[in-house]
Design a protein around this motif. Structure first.
Motif, PDB file in Angstrom:
ATOM      1  N   ARG A   1       0.843  -1.186   0.000  1.00 42.71           N
ATOM      2  CA  ARG A   1       0.000   0.000   0.000  1.00 42.71           C
ATOM      3  C   ARG A   1       0.881   1.240   0.000  1.00 42.71           C
ATOM      4  NH1 ARG A   1      -4.004   2.045   4.702  1.00 42.71           N
ATOM      5  NH2 ARG A   1      -4.761   3.845   3.573  1.00 42.71           N
ATOM      6  N   VAL A   2       0.558   2.174  -0.876  1.00 37.37           N
ATOM      7  CA  VAL A   2       1.310   3.422  -0.969  1.00 37.37           C
ATOM      8  C   VAL A   2       0.334   4.572  -0.835  1.00 37.37           C
ATOM      9  CG1 VAL A   2       2.745   4.870  -2.443  1.00 37.37           C
ATOM     10  CG2 VAL A   2       3.052   2.389  -2.444  1.00 37.37           C
ATOM     11  N   VAL A   3       0.659   5.513   0.036  1.00 36.74           N
ATOM     12  CA  VAL A   3      -0.155   6.711   0.198  1.00 36.74           C
ATOM     13  C   VAL A   3       0.655   7.878  -0.334  1.00 36.74           C
ATOM     14  CG1 VAL A   3      -1.318   8.219   1.840  1.00 36.74           C
ATOM     15  CG2 VAL A   3      -1.276   5.752   2.227  1.00 36.74           C
ATOM     16  N   ALA A   4       0.099   8.607  -1.288  1.00 35.66           N
ATOM     17  CA  ALA A   4       0.802   9.736  -1.889  1.00 35.66           C
ATOM     18  C   ALA A   4      -0.069  10.974  -1.796  1.00 35.66           C
ATOM     19  CB  ALA A   4       1.130   9.429  -3.349  1.00 35.66           C
ATOM     20  N   GLY A   5       0.541  12.120  -1.835  1.00 36.22           N
ATOM     21  CA  GLY A   5      -0.211  13.360  -1.778  1.00 36.22           C
ATOM     22  C   GLY A   5       0.589  14.491  -2.361  1.00 36.22           C
ATOM     23  N   MET A   6       0.019  15.674  -2.319  1.00 39.92           N
ATOM     24  CA  MET A   6       0.694  16.857  -2.842  1.00 39.92           C
ATOM     25  C   MET A   6       1.103  17.748  -1.677  1.00 39.92           C
ATOM     26  SD  MET A   6      -1.784  17.833  -6.017  1.00 39.92           S
ATOM     27  CE  MET A   6      -0.890  19.330  -6.320  1.00 39.92           C
ATOM     28  N   PHE A   7       2.218  18.424  -1.822  1.00 41.33           N
ATOM     29  CA  PHE A   7       2.654  19.367  -0.813  1.00 41.33           C
ATOM     30  C   PHE A   7       1.994  20.706  -1.085  1.00 41.33           C
ATOM     31  CE2 PHE A   7       5.360  22.917   0.363  1.00 41.33           C
ATOM     32  CZ  PHE A   7       5.436  22.711   1.723  1.00 41.33           C
ATOM     33  N   VAL A   8       1.391  21.273  -0.065  1.00 46.50           N
ATOM     34  CA  VAL A   8       0.781  22.590  -0.167  1.00 46.50           C
ATOM     35  C   VAL A   8       1.288  23.420   0.998  1.00 46.50           C
ATOM     36  CG1 VAL A   8      -1.395  23.866  -0.090  1.00 46.50           C
ATOM     37  CG2 VAL A   8      -1.302  21.673  -1.252  1.00 46.50           C
ATOM     38  N   ASP A   9       1.767  24.625   0.716  1.00 48.73           N
ATOM     39  CA  ASP A   9       2.170  25.531   1.782  1.00 48.73           C
ATOM     40  C   ASP A   9       0.887  26.030   2.448  1.00 48.73           C
ATOM     41  OD1 ASP A   9       3.142  27.411   3.494  1.00 48.73           O
ATOM     42  OD2 ASP A   9       4.108  28.645   1.975  1.00 48.73           O
ATOM     43  N   LYS A  10       0.551  25.444   3.581  1.00 45.64           N
ATOM     44  CA  LYS A  10      -0.728  25.724   4.220  1.00 45.64           C
ATOM     45  C   LYS A  10      -0.857  27.172   4.677  1.00 45.64           C
ATOM     46  CE  LYS A  10      -1.544  21.018   5.475  1.00 45.64           C
ATOM     47  NZ  LYS A  10      -0.949  19.984   6.207  1.00 45.64           N
ATOM     48  N   ARG A  11       0.242  27.766   5.085  1.00 45.75           N
ATOM     49  CA  ARG A  11       0.167  29.175   5.505  1.00 45.75           C
ATOM     50  C   ARG A  11      -0.168  30.070   4.325  1.00 45.75           C
ATOM     51  NH1 ARG A  11       5.806  29.286   8.272  1.00 45.75           N
ATOM     52  NH2 ARG A  11       6.033  27.883   6.536  1.00 45.75           N
ATOM     53  N   ALA A  12       0.439  29.821   3.188  1.00 46.93           N
ATOM     54  CA  ALA A  12       0.153  30.626   1.995  1.00 46.93           C
ATOM     55  C   ALA A  12      -1.280  30.381   1.522  1.00 46.93           C
ATOM     56  CB  ALA A  12       1.136  30.303   0.882  1.00 46.93           C
ATOM     57  N   ALA A  13      -1.724  29.134   1.571  1.00 46.31           N
ATOM     58  CA  ALA A  13      -3.091  28.813   1.165  1.00 46.31           C
ATOM     59  C   ALA A  13      -4.101  29.491   2.089  1.00 46.31           C
ATOM     60  CB  ALA A  13      -3.299  27.302   1.165  1.00 46.31           C
ATOM     61  N   LEU A  14      -3.826  29.491   3.386  1.00 47.24           N
ATOM     62  CA  LEU A  14      -4.715  30.136   4.344  1.00 47.24           C
ATOM     63  C   LEU A  14      -4.773  31.642   4.123  1.00 47.24           C
ATOM     64  CD1 LEU A  14      -6.595  29.814   6.736  1.00 47.24           C
ATOM     65  CD2 LEU A  14      -4.608  29.952   8.233  1.00 47.24           C
ATOM     66  N   ARG A  15      -3.629  32.268   3.842  1.00 45.27           N
ATOM     67  CA  ARG A  15      -3.620  33.706   3.543  1.00 45.27           C
ATOM     68  C   ARG A  15      -4.428  33.997   2.286  1.00 45.27           C
ATOM     69  NH1 ARG A  15       1.795  33.255   5.339  1.00 45.27           N
ATOM     70  NH2 ARG A  15       2.504  32.972   3.192  1.00 45.27           N
ATOM     71  N   PHE A  16      -4.283  33.148   1.267  1.00 46.63           N
ATOM     72  CA  PHE A  16      -5.004  33.328   0.015  1.00 46.63           C
ATOM     73  C   PHE A  16      -6.513  33.219   0.229  1.00 46.63           C
ATOM     74  CE2 PHE A  16      -6.840  31.402  -3.856  1.00 46.63           C
ATOM     75  CZ  PHE A  16      -6.601  32.440  -4.738  1.00 46.63           C
ATOM     76  N   ILE A  17      -6.947  32.195   0.937  1.00 48.12           N
ATOM     77  CA  ILE A  17      -8.371  31.995   1.196  1.00 48.12           C
ATOM     78  C   ILE A  17      -8.919  33.115   2.074  1.00 48.12           C
ATOM     79  CG2 ILE A  17     -10.042  30.479   2.346  1.00 48.12           C
ATOM     80  CD1 ILE A  17      -8.336  28.130   1.322  1.00 48.12           C
ATOM     81  N   SER A  18      -8.153  33.537   3.067  1.00 50.06           N
ATOM     82  CA  SER A  18      -8.577  34.642   3.930  1.00 50.06           C
ATOM     83  C   SER A  18      -8.796  35.924   3.132  1.00 50.06           C
ATOM     84  CB  SER A  18      -7.552  34.897   5.031  1.00 50.06           C
ATOM     85  OG  SER A  18      -7.480  33.798   5.894  1.00 50.06           O
TER      86      SER A  18
END
Length: 76
Positions: free
Chosen positions: A16-33
């Motif tokens: 089993r392999v779990v893969a995902g994408m890296f997202v800069d959560k602080r930048a994403a939160l600033r963008f959404i805010s």
């Protein structure tokens, strides 16, 4: 791309392999805010249910009437 190929290859080996994408959560939160503050993004809340009535919330969603987010209020 290499990780995706590795994940596909290991699927045939029973691993089993779990893969995902890296997202800069602080930048994403600033963008959404910023979108929320400018009014470009609006949160639509259809209904709010208390945690004790979560079964009714699920029934409402399953019935297909939901037109926004259904919020479960968790209070202490």
């Amino acid at each position: 791309m290499a990780n995706n190929l590795w994940a596909l290859g290991t699927a045939f080996l029973g691993k089993r392999v779990v893969a995902g994408m890296f997202v800069d959560k602080r930048a994403a939160l600033r963008f959404i805010s910023a979108l929320l503050e400018s009014g470009e993004l609006r949160v639509v809340i259809d209904r709010t249910y208390p945690l004790s009535d979560i079964a009714a919330a699920h029934r409402y969603i399953d019935a297909g009437h939901k037109r926004g987010n259904v919020v479960i209020a968790v209070t202490s």
